[in-house]
Write an enzyme that holds these catalytic residues in place. Sequence first.
Site, PDB file in Angstrom:
ATOM      1  CE  LYS A   1       1.423   2.893   6.875  1.00 28.18           C
ATOM      2  NZ  LYS A   1       0.713   2.223   7.996  1.00 28.18           N
TER       3      LYS A   1
ATOM      4  CG  ASP B   1      -3.484  -6.973  10.370  1.00 24.53           C
ATOM      5  OD1 ASP B   1      -3.544  -8.221  10.398  1.00 24.53           O
ATOM      6  OD2 ASP B   1      -2.844  -6.345   9.511  1.00 24.53           O
TER       7      ASP B   1
ATOM      8  CG  MET C   1      -2.046  -0.999   1.146  1.00 27.30           C
ATOM      9  SD  MET C   1      -3.225  -0.797   2.495  1.00 27.30           S
ATOM     10  CE  MET C   1      -3.948   0.797   2.079  1.00 27.30           C
ATOM     11  N   GLY C   2       2.064   1.150   0.485  1.00 31.30           N
ATOM     12  CA  GLY C   2       2.880   2.352   0.571  1.00 31.30           C
ATOM     13  C   GLY C   2       4.302   2.016   0.935  1.00 31.30           C
TER      14      GLY C   2
ATOM     15  CB  VAL D   1       8.005   3.244   6.147  1.00 35.83           C
ATOM     16  CG1 VAL D   1       8.397   4.060   7.376  1.00 35.83           C
ATOM     17  CG2 VAL D   1       6.580   2.721   6.296  1.00 35.83           C
TER      18      VAL D   1
END
Length: 230
Positions: free
Chosen positions: A19, A112, A1-2, A4
């Site tokens: 992030k 999670d 998703m991304g 860091v």
Amino acid sequence: MGSVHEAVHVVTERRVAVKLLRPEVVAVPGALDRFRTEARAACRVEHPHVVDVLDVAVDDGTAYMVLELLHGESLEERLERGPVTVDELWGIAEPLLAALDKAHARGIVHRDLKPANIFLSTDAAGQLVPKLLDFGIAKLLGADELSLTSTGQLVGTPLYMPPEIIGGQKATGPASDIYSFAAVCYEALSGEPPFRGDTLPQLLLLAIESDPPPLEERGVPSVVADVIAK
């Protein structure tokens, strides 16, 4: 998703972690709502064993979150070298359970918990300071506008997901986090997650219908194994 990144604030010169969501993720409906939820949930806990969110910004299709910069490794990375001892696990689990308790008291369910979302950071004196990471799919209880999961969609990581959530009998709540945390402790002590399956359906079926192998078989003292099993 991304991704860091380590960064330096241009004014204060503080070293931080940034992030950054990928542009294609930003364009997905609901992605920015989840991003804001993560920041809001982490800030709302206000606990020394939850990663500190310093800033959040969404600007011209770019979304980023500024976090405290941690030094150390994730529990997932630590377990690549083998299981931990009971004493080592307690040094990790006790402060994180306190953080989780605080989150639940504030109406926040992580949803999670897994080794990758537990970071074994060290402070300037070299002391262990475990941190809970990634509230990206956290559920803020009682806040319907932040309930971003469509009915019937599994949210979380299957290896650590409670059977009542897999089967759809219950909505996520504090008990879900307790189960997931116990599953992490099981893996930390044994070197294996509670259940293994060749396929995802097989794994989910085992989690619903079976008990994991007793930790005593891995040499874990029964007094500890019983707590995790419960």
